[in-house]
Design a protein around this motif. Sequence first.
Motif, PDB file in Angstrom:
ATOM      1  N   ARG A   1     -12.572  -1.139 -17.844  1.00  0.00           N
ATOM      2  CA  ARG A   1     -11.105  -1.266 -17.127  1.00  0.00           C
ATOM      3  C   ARG A   1      -9.753  -1.351 -17.821  1.00  0.00           C
ATOM      4  O   ARG A   1      -8.577  -0.634 -17.426  1.00  0.00           O
ATOM      5  CB  ARG A   1     -11.715  -1.930 -16.009  1.00  0.00           C
ATOM      6  CG  ARG A   1     -12.656  -1.804 -14.642  1.00  0.00           C
ATOM      7  CD  ARG A   1     -12.583  -2.787 -13.741  1.00  0.00           C
ATOM      8  NE  ARG A   1     -11.532  -3.380 -12.934  1.00  0.00           N
ATOM      9  CZ  ARG A   1     -10.847  -3.684 -11.917  1.00  0.00           C
ATOM     10  NH1 ARG A   1     -11.862  -5.142 -12.337  1.00  0.00           N
ATOM     11  NH2 ARG A   1     -10.430  -4.196 -11.409  1.00  0.00           N
ATOM     12  N   SER A   2      -9.915  -2.259 -18.451  1.00  0.00           N
ATOM     13  CA  SER A   2      -8.881  -2.099 -19.095  1.00  0.00           C
ATOM     14  C   SER A   2      -8.160  -1.037 -19.906  1.00  0.00           C
ATOM     15  O   SER A   2      -7.061  -1.466 -20.507  1.00  0.00           O
ATOM     16  CB  SER A   2      -9.181  -3.417 -20.268  1.00  0.00           C
ATOM     17  OG  SER A   2      -9.820  -3.827 -21.210  1.00  0.00           O
ATOM     18  N   ASN A   3      -8.880  -0.736 -20.659  1.00  0.00           N
ATOM     19  CA  ASN A   3      -8.276   0.542 -21.601  1.00  0.00           C
ATOM     20  C   ASN A   3      -9.465   1.867 -20.918  1.00  0.00           C
ATOM     21  O   ASN A   3     -10.027   2.182 -21.975  1.00  0.00           O
ATOM     22  CB  ASN A   3      -9.620  -0.034 -23.250  1.00  0.00           C
ATOM     23  CG  ASN A   3      -8.990  -0.973 -23.688  1.00  0.00           C
ATOM     24  OD1 ASN A   3      -7.930  -1.075 -24.451  1.00  0.00           O
ATOM     25  ND2 ASN A   3      -8.698  -2.027 -23.307  1.00  0.00           N
ATOM     26  N   PRO A   4      -9.264   2.428 -19.627  1.00  0.00           N
ATOM     27  CA  PRO A   4      -9.975   3.570 -19.112  1.00  0.00           C
ATOM     28  C   PRO A   4      -9.408   4.797 -19.983  1.00  0.00           C
ATOM     29  O   PRO A   4     -10.966   5.586 -19.680  1.00  0.00           O
ATOM     30  CB  PRO A   4      -9.268   3.648 -17.724  1.00  0.00           C
ATOM     31  CG  PRO A   4      -8.389   2.822 -17.817  1.00  0.00           C
ATOM     32  CD  PRO A   4      -7.978   2.051 -19.026  1.00  0.00           C
ATOM     33  N   LYS A   5      -8.640   5.181 -20.570  1.00  0.00           N
ATOM     34  CA  LYS A   5      -7.957   6.296 -21.625  1.00  0.00           C
ATOM     35  C   LYS A   5      -8.718   6.388 -22.567  1.00  0.00           C
ATOM     36  O   LYS A   5      -9.422   7.065 -23.094  1.00  0.00           O
ATOM     37  CB  LYS A   5      -6.472   6.704 -21.564  1.00  0.00           C
ATOM     38  CG  LYS A   5      -6.003   7.068 -19.716  1.00  0.00           C
ATOM     39  CD  LYS A   5      -4.749   6.897 -20.516  1.00  0.00           C
ATOM     40  CE  LYS A   5      -4.066   7.227 -19.029  1.00  0.00           C
ATOM     41  NZ  LYS A   5      -2.792   7.322 -19.349  1.00  0.00           N
ATOM     42  N   ALA A   6      -9.084   5.339 -23.271  1.00  0.00           N
ATOM     43  CA  ALA A   6      -9.241   5.885 -24.807  1.00  0.00           C
ATOM     44  C   ALA A   6     -11.102   5.224 -24.359  1.00  0.00           C
ATOM     45  O   ALA A   6     -11.471   6.055 -25.241  1.00  0.00           O
ATOM     46  CB  ALA A   6      -9.135   4.309 -25.346  1.00  0.00           C
ATOM     47  N   VAL A   7     -11.606   4.645 -23.773  1.00  0.00           N
ATOM     48  CA  VAL A   7     -12.837   3.775 -23.735  1.00  0.00           C
ATOM     49  C   VAL A   7     -13.443   5.367 -23.222  1.00  0.00           C
ATOM     50  O   VAL A   7     -14.611   5.616 -23.590  1.00  0.00           O
ATOM     51  CB  VAL A   7     -13.070   3.348 -22.805  1.00  0.00           C
ATOM     52  CG1 VAL A   7     -14.893   2.717 -22.520  1.00  0.00           C
ATOM     53  CG2 VAL A   7     -12.957   1.966 -23.875  1.00  0.00           C
ATOM     54  N   LEU A   8     -13.363   5.553 -22.426  1.00  0.00           N
ATOM     55  CA  LEU A   8     -13.574   6.818 -21.522  1.00  0.00           C
ATOM     56  C   LEU A   8     -13.518   8.509 -21.989  1.00  0.00           C
ATOM     57  O   LEU A   8     -14.542   8.641 -22.282  1.00  0.00           O
ATOM     58  CB  LEU A   8     -13.651   7.156 -19.624  1.00  0.00           C
ATOM     59  CG  LEU A   8     -13.751   5.653 -18.579  1.00  0.00           C
ATOM     60  CD1 LEU A   8     -13.181   5.934 -17.600  1.00  0.00           C
ATOM     61  CD2 LEU A   8     -15.757   5.673 -19.116  1.00  0.00           C
ATOM     62  N   GLY A   9     -12.716   8.207 -22.059  1.00  0.00           N
ATOM     63  CA  GLY A   9     -12.391   9.629 -23.068  1.00  0.00           C
ATOM     64  C   GLY A   9     -12.794  10.076 -24.593  1.00  0.00           C
ATOM     65  O   GLY A   9     -13.339  10.890 -24.509  1.00  0.00           O
TER      66      GLY A   9
END
Length: 417
Positions: A103-111
């Motif tokens: 949740r704190s790094n959605p773009k980096a982690v999920l991307g």
Amino acid sequence: MSDGHGPSPEPPSGWASEQPPPYGAPQASPWTAPAGGQQPPSGQQPYAPGPQPPQPPQSYGQMPYGAPGYGYTPHPQPLRPGIIPLRPLRLGDIFDGTIKLVRSNPKAVLGMSAIAALLAAIPLAVGQAFLFGDVGSALSDPTLAENGDPAVFGSVLAQYGGTLVSYAISFVVVTLLTGVLTRILGRAVFGGKMTAGEAWQASKGRMPALFGVVGLMALVMLAPVAVIAAVFAVLISSGLAGSPDAVGGLVVLFLVLMIFYIAYVLFFRARFAFAPAAVVLEGRGPIDALRRSWTLVTGDFWRVLGILLLTALVVGMVATVLQVPFVFGGTIVGVIGGGSAWTVVLGAILVAVGGTLGAMITYPFEAGVAGLLYADRRMRAEAFDLVLQTAAIEQQRQGWVHASADELWRPSDSTGP
């Protein structure tokens, strides 16, 4: 009027005139950012402390709540500047911290997870496309299956081949993704964030070592498979499988060996679970990272194995729920189309989408749990929580998360060996 003890002394400078000395103006908090509107240096991120627990009200002349002799003394709240409390972790802390990491790094982690999941889903979709095409053709023309068309059997082999290739790619990309996400996790423990580009720049120098870890783990995992295959090849070539009783014995032997092999895989999977984190955060080489992981797991093997298995079960259920509608829809479209090109392609795309969605959730959660288990084991075995707490207090005092916090994970900066 004097009461016989002389004039009352003046309160020291800084105390409010309306209140007695012990309860005057509060002192400056050491947790605030630097005064004067200063901004953190380039490349460092401001610290945003979370809400503090409320304190019970006090009246003048009352002993502070929780002071010695007052009565009940509450346990102090653990320091939590980021996704986890800086103390040995419970299972709930590990799962909660993993969710907060996403949740704190959605773009980096999920991307990055989506890219890795797509790479693993493509071979599976290609194998399914061959199967859809040939099965659809067999349904539209039953004589093909009756005559033993070799294309039908070839499609089955293509499906299983695609599945094996997908598993192999998944093994590689999950290990690499775990290393990159561990870099993001190392900063998130202090409340900092990293973009996907920053995480890649910080981790790309460790990619050769991560590939080395993948290769060594693959050798360890596949060595028994080669031995079992050689044993069965010798038994079959020697003519021991000529009778029904011998075939039954070989089947029983195969099942027993598979049970031992599963236990073997689980054992080494748990023992080497922290190798990617040791490569990225501690800067170790492949063999040294495997040895480091083995040492950290020692003394807490069953807990580590149990949490890893529980994580695999949870994310497997979630991934199945996400995949089933797409896989079912893709199978229906690919089969009922009679083997036409557009239905085969559409069915394969639906299968790929389902696999990508499922793995996009599975990969970061497994990587996050492994990374937080690594942090937990260092806190339990090396008192590393004291190092993290000291660094977090200093960062809170200055008001930002230093990029140099990444270096704290190296054993030379901690109590680790």
